[in-house]
Design a protein around this motif. Sequence first.
Motif, PDB file in Angstrom:
ATOM      1  N   THR B  37       0.855  -1.186   0.000  1.00  0.00           N
ATOM      2  CA  THR B  37       0.000   0.000   0.000  1.00  0.00           C
ATOM      3  C   THR B  37       0.895   1.241   0.000  1.00  0.00           C
ATOM      4  O   THR B  37       2.099   1.149   0.280  1.00  0.00           O
ATOM      5  N   GLU B  38       0.301   2.389  -0.274  1.00  0.00           N
ATOM      6  CA  GLU B  38       1.086   3.617  -0.240  1.00  0.00           C
ATOM      7  C   GLU B  38       1.651   3.843   1.162  1.00  0.00           C
ATOM      8  O   GLU B  38       2.786   4.273   1.315  1.00  0.00           O
ATOM      9  N   ASP B  39       0.856   3.538   2.178  1.00  0.00           N
ATOM     10  CA  ASP B  39       1.343   3.716   3.552  1.00  0.00           C
ATOM     11  C   ASP B  39       2.571   2.863   3.829  1.00  0.00           C
ATOM     12  O   ASP B  39       3.482   3.282   4.545  1.00  0.00           O
ATOM     13  N   GLN B  40       2.574   1.652   3.272  1.00  0.00           N
ATOM     14  CA  GLN B  40       3.725   0.774   3.487  1.00  0.00           C
ATOM     15  C   GLN B  40       4.907   1.200   2.627  1.00  0.00           C
ATOM     16  O   GLN B  40       6.059   1.101   3.039  1.00  0.00           O
ATOM     17  N   PHE B  41       4.596   1.687   1.434  1.00  0.00           N
ATOM     18  CA  PHE B  41       5.660   2.012   0.473  1.00  0.00           C
ATOM     19  C   PHE B  41       6.340   3.343   0.772  1.00  0.00           C
ATOM     20  O   PHE B  41       7.543   3.499   0.551  1.00  0.00           O
ATOM     21  N   LYS B  42       5.555   4.278   1.281  1.00  0.00           N
ATOM     22  CA  LYS B  42       6.078   5.638   1.456  1.00  0.00           C
ATOM     23  C   LYS B  42       7.399   5.696   2.247  1.00  0.00           C
ATOM     24  O   LYS B  42       8.367   6.290   1.784  1.00  0.00           O
ATOM     25  N   PRO B  43       7.457   5.062   3.428  1.00  0.00           N
ATOM     26  CA  PRO B  43       8.746   5.121   4.131  1.00  0.00           C
ATOM     27  C   PRO B  43       9.884   4.471   3.354  1.00  0.00           C
ATOM     28  O   PRO B  43      11.038   4.875   3.485  1.00  0.00           O
ATOM     29  N   LEU B  44       9.556   3.483   2.516  1.00  0.00           N
ATOM     30  CA  LEU B  44      10.602   2.807   1.740  1.00  0.00           C
ATOM     31  C   LEU B  44      11.130   3.720   0.640  1.00  0.00           C
ATOM     32  O   LEU B  44      12.329   3.834   0.424  1.00  0.00           O
ATOM     33  N   ARG B  45      10.204   4.390  -0.074  1.00  0.00           N
ATOM     34  CA  ARG B  45      10.693   5.286  -1.120  1.00  0.00           C
ATOM     35  C   ARG B  45      11.413   6.486  -0.513  1.00  0.00           C
ATOM     36  O   ARG B  45      12.410   6.958  -1.049  1.00  0.00           O
ATOM     37  N   LEU B  46      10.901   6.954   0.642  1.00  0.00           N
ATOM     38  CA  LEU B  46      11.552   8.117   1.253  1.00  0.00           C
ATOM     39  C   LEU B  46      12.991   7.811   1.644  1.00  0.00           C
ATOM     40  O   LEU B  46      13.884   8.639   1.426  1.00  0.00           O
ATOM     41  N   THR B  47      13.249   6.626   2.193  1.00  0.00           N
ATOM     42  CA  THR B  47      14.642   6.352   2.564  1.00  0.00           C
ATOM     43  C   THR B  47      15.512   6.139   1.333  1.00  0.00           C
ATOM     44  O   THR B  47      16.721   6.006   1.449  1.00  0.00           O
ATOM     45  N   ASN B  48      14.906   6.143   0.155  1.00  0.00           N
ATOM     46  CA  ASN B  48      15.688   6.180  -1.081  1.00  0.00           C
ATOM     47  C   ASN B  48      15.600   7.556  -1.737  1.00  0.00           C
ATOM     48  O   ASN B  48      15.909   7.713  -2.925  1.00  0.00           O
ATOM     49  N   GLY B  49      15.155   8.530  -0.994  1.00  0.00           N
ATOM     50  CA  GLY B  49      15.175   9.908  -1.473  1.00  0.00           C
ATOM     51  C   GLY B  49      14.050  10.263  -2.425  1.00  0.00           C
ATOM     52  O   GLY B  49      14.115  11.291  -3.093  1.00  0.00           O
ATOM     53  N   LEU B  50      13.032   9.415  -2.513  1.00  0.00           N
ATOM     54  CA  LEU B  50      11.974   9.676  -3.477  1.00  0.00           C
ATOM     55  C   LEU B  50      10.715  10.215  -2.778  1.00  0.00           C
ATOM     56  O   LEU B  50      10.073   9.521  -2.010  1.00  0.00           O
ATOM     57  N   TYR B  51      10.409  11.465  -3.076  1.00  0.00           N
ATOM     58  CA  TYR B  51       9.227  12.135  -2.527  1.00  0.00           C
ATOM     59  C   TYR B  51       8.138  12.162  -3.585  1.00  0.00           C
ATOM     60  O   TYR B  51       8.422  12.083  -4.779  1.00  0.00           O
ATOM     61  N   LEU B  52       6.914  12.346  -3.152  1.00  0.00           N
ATOM     62  CA  LEU B  52       5.853  12.692  -4.096  1.00  0.00           C
ATOM     63  C   LEU B  52       5.495  14.140  -3.831  1.00  0.00           C
ATOM     64  O   LEU B  52       4.998  14.492  -2.763  1.00  0.00           O
ATOM     65  N   GLN B  53       5.790  15.007  -4.805  1.00  0.00           N
ATOM     66  CA  GLN B  53       5.541  16.429  -4.637  1.00  0.00           C
ATOM     67  C   GLN B  53       4.264  16.827  -5.376  1.00  0.00           C
ATOM     68  O   GLN B  53       3.466  15.979  -5.739  1.00  0.00           O
ATOM     69  N   LEU B  54       4.102  18.113  -5.610  1.00  0.00           N
ATOM     70  CA  LEU B  54       2.842  18.548  -6.229  1.00  0.00           C
ATOM     71  C   LEU B  54       2.620  17.938  -7.603  1.00  0.00           C
ATOM     72  O   LEU B  54       1.533  17.438  -7.891  1.00  0.00           O
ATOM     73  N   HIS B  55       3.650  17.994  -8.454  1.00  0.00           N
ATOM     74  CA  HIS B  55       3.433  17.613  -9.855  1.00  0.00           C
ATOM     75  C   HIS B  55       4.014  16.261 -10.229  1.00  0.00           C
ATOM     76  O   HIS B  55       3.742  15.767 -11.319  1.00  0.00           O
ATOM     77  N   ALA B  56       4.886  15.734  -9.423  1.00  0.00           N
ATOM     78  CA  ALA B  56       5.608  14.520  -9.820  1.00  0.00           C
ATOM     79  C   ALA B  56       6.380  14.000  -8.616  1.00  0.00           C
ATOM     80  O   ALA B  56       6.323  14.588  -7.535  1.00  0.00           O
ATOM     81  N   TYR B  57       7.108  12.905  -8.842  1.00  0.00           N
ATOM     82  CA  TYR B  57       8.027  12.439  -7.811  1.00  0.00           C
ATOM     83  C   TYR B  57       9.289  13.289  -7.881  1.00  0.00           C
ATOM     84  O   TYR B  57       9.690  13.741  -8.952  1.00  0.00           O
ATOM     85  N   MET B  58       9.891  13.496  -6.739  1.00  0.00           N
ATOM     86  CA  MET B  58      11.138  14.246  -6.676  1.00  0.00           C
ATOM     87  C   MET B  58      12.209  13.328  -6.089  1.00  0.00           C
ATOM     88  O   MET B  58      11.967  12.662  -5.093  1.00  0.00           O
ATOM     89  N   LEU B  59      13.358  13.274  -6.754  1.00  0.00           N
ATOM     90  CA  LEU B  59      14.461  12.446  -6.269  1.00  0.00           C
ATOM     91  C   LEU B  59      15.538  13.343  -5.678  1.00  0.00           C
ATOM     92  O   LEU B  59      16.031  14.251  -6.341  1.00  0.00           O
ATOM     93  N   ARG B  60      15.856  13.059  -4.430  1.00  0.00           N
ATOM     94  CA  ARG B  60      16.907  13.837  -3.765  1.00  0.00           C
ATOM     95  C   ARG B  60      18.181  12.990  -3.712  1.00  0.00           C
ATOM     96  O   ARG B  60      18.206  11.930  -3.102  1.00  0.00           O
ATOM     97  N   ILE B  61      19.190  13.492  -4.366  1.00  0.00           N
ATOM     98  CA  ILE B  61      20.448  12.759  -4.508  1.00  0.00           C
ATOM     99  C   ILE B  61      21.465  13.340  -3.534  1.00  0.00           C
ATOM    100  O   ILE B  61      21.658  14.552  -3.486  1.00  0.00           O
TER     101      ILE B  61
END
Lengths: 154, 557, 104
Positions: B37-61
């Motif tokens: 689910t998004e709730d389960q996935f969100k912390p996983l993508r965040l620890t890889n620097g991937l946010y969901l912003q207003l228009h798209a995903y944002m990758l923080r390198i």
Amino acid sequence: MPLFREGSATPVVNDGPVPMPLAEWFKDRSSTAVALANTDDVTSLQPRLAGLALITLHFPKFSDGRAYSQARILRERLGYRGELRATGGVLQDQLPFLLRCGFDSFESDQKGFGEALLKARTLFSVVYQPTEDGRPTVSQLRLQHRSVTLSAAQ
Amino acid sequence: MPDAHFYRYDDYDRRLVAERVEQFRDQVRRRLAGELTEDQFKPLRLTNGLYLQLHAYMLRIAIPYGTLSSRQLRKLAEISRTYDRGYGHFTTRQNLQLNWIKLEQAPDAIAALAEVDMHSIQTSGNCVRNTTADHFAGAAADEIEDPRVWCEIVRQWSTLHPEFSFLPRKFKIAITGSPNDRAAVRVHDIGLRFWRNGEGEAGFEVIVGGGLGRTPMIGKTLREFLPKDELLAYLEATLRVYNRHGRRDNLFKARIKILVHEIGAEKMREEVEAEYESMKDSALKLAPETIEAIARQFAPPPLQSKRTRVPEVEALKLEDRNFALWLKSNVAPHRAPGHAIVTASLKPAGAPPGDASAAQMEGVADIADAYSFSEIRVSHEQNLVLPHVAIEDLPAVYRALGRLGFAEANIGKITDIIACPGLDYCALANARSIPVAQRISNHFAALARQHDIGDLKIKISGCINACGHHHVGHIGILGVDKNGAELYQISLGGDVDFGHTALGTILGPAVPAERVVEAVDTLVATYLEVRTDGERFVDTYRRIGIQPFKDRVYATV
Amino acid sequence: MAKNLRGDLQVASANRLVDGMVVFLDAAAQWTDRLDRADVARDEKAAERLLERARAESATVVDPFLVAVTEDGAGRIEPLSLREKIRAAGLTFAAIAAESVRYA
């Protein structure tokens, strides 16, 4: 909730002692199993650890990581060698961390959890932090490599 | 191509990053297949620097300790072209953000990063983030020791830390090797400052519990002097105390600064020292060989002896006034005679602060290859730095940067504005930041005037999270949303210079967007009228206080 | 002149899972990137039903929610809040282009 132990992709039968909450257990130490909240002070168990076969540590949610510290204190500082179980519905993506902190059984109802458990120890072949799981850290491997190279050169 | 003069991954580092990419690829697959689910996935993508912003995903390198090779910068350009819209945003935490990433392509983008020994691990989430350093490290004339050696040691220790990956809140560490702190160590969760004790031994002052955001605080010194080889033990002890006792009941009170504030520095010190006692002689103690092996990789490039007085430079100074100004503001002393540190301004008039196109990134990489031992730094002030330039090459570097639009002589000046992405991109923002920065930048574009105004740091955040560091701006600007209208709260007197670290004081009621430039102009005019010789804006503010500024700005309301 | 400043008119929006793109739910319960095709709920009951439908169709999007909009005389809808205006219409300044070496 299904219970998993390393080495089995399918849930194991939960036929061990029923853990008692810490406060109750202190009143009546008949059980060899105790259930800790993640706010409990694990060091309070220190004098009685030898009599315990199972300690459960709780993850009220995925993002609450207090029990990782409890686990390491139990394993590394207090030398607890019995079963250490993660409760509260563990997700497979926590497994590499849980294993490194000394957990060896897991409650989970996530699909695919058992298969993930089989692979969790090898998901990362490299670790940087020394913990009681005994895996050599990258620093230790580099030092070894260096001394091997040095002695070969001599 | 010359070897990088900073840490290079070995096979272990590479393997870990590669395995992490594959883990993330599998997580993305499970998310797209509906297994997570998004709730389960969100912390996983965040620890890889991937946010969901207003228009798209944002990758923080992560750009560890702000140091890049030209090869890495070219790869960042390529990734921004292939997986994004061909530009990126350098942030105040020595990261690069790409704003238009697709989830389905994110694993490939991260795999491309790994090709040049980079990653986005732990650039978000409640874990230890990218450890930042003085952007002049290894080149600055005033440095005691290169902080990047220690940042790298911390990077390795903190990467996939089994105990500290689900902390109460994010955790930011900064290290400075100079008495003139350029890493803002007093406003980090942990700040480490090198100094030499009476025996001439270098060690760390450990500062804990600083931070900006909703509740800005200046960090407290927990340890006056920590021997270097005990750094990881002390960090582990501090993090353990925080992990166990930091508040988790309220997101806004979860940072370590609140814990330190609530229990007091003295109690915090006791708790940390108690943990530390049990750890300091453990495997966390750093072997001298380990430190040396990493330090060796940061050996300075082979700088040749160069002329310190160069007639061509002197001639161009007379001929081109902007070059003369550029030498003053964008060129800093290097420790090696005949060399200088050049800052490429990512703040040309009217541009979004900190943004660079793929072509510009490649251009800077070319200049670094030609003139700076292929090395580039990213500053927390959202500029790029060429750390090792021969003085005799300054005219050529100036012209080359000029062709990229990056030779604006405005470093430290009023248009060298720090701004977060704001409401144009960010899901957390309340108001826009970039358009405000653009208007101020255009208004004060004339270089001679900027240099007359002198050093003045404007910092703009689009919300209380303070990514734009508004609390520590000489002029801080905070965007707020009032019944759907963007208003901007102005504060004065913030500073991050060591010994002067201060949080700004709010000037008065927030002003509407269209009045921000006017207000800044009035503040500047007030300063110019009353400044004494050599006084910077912030010095005048300290001398005369906020009232004269306040009276003028609100006189017309 | 906007008909409705309290936001009685609502559309359902979300970000698409695969690429994060801003999408709106249309009358056929499909997600579209075009605000002008969004299904508009005109009262509270309809808004509740719209959100329910959006949630039922949320496998391919992330966290659907309602956006208050206004409608002009020509039937053109626009979000009320600046945040949603920016989500619907994009950046309010010109981003630098990939191959440009100068801004603007």
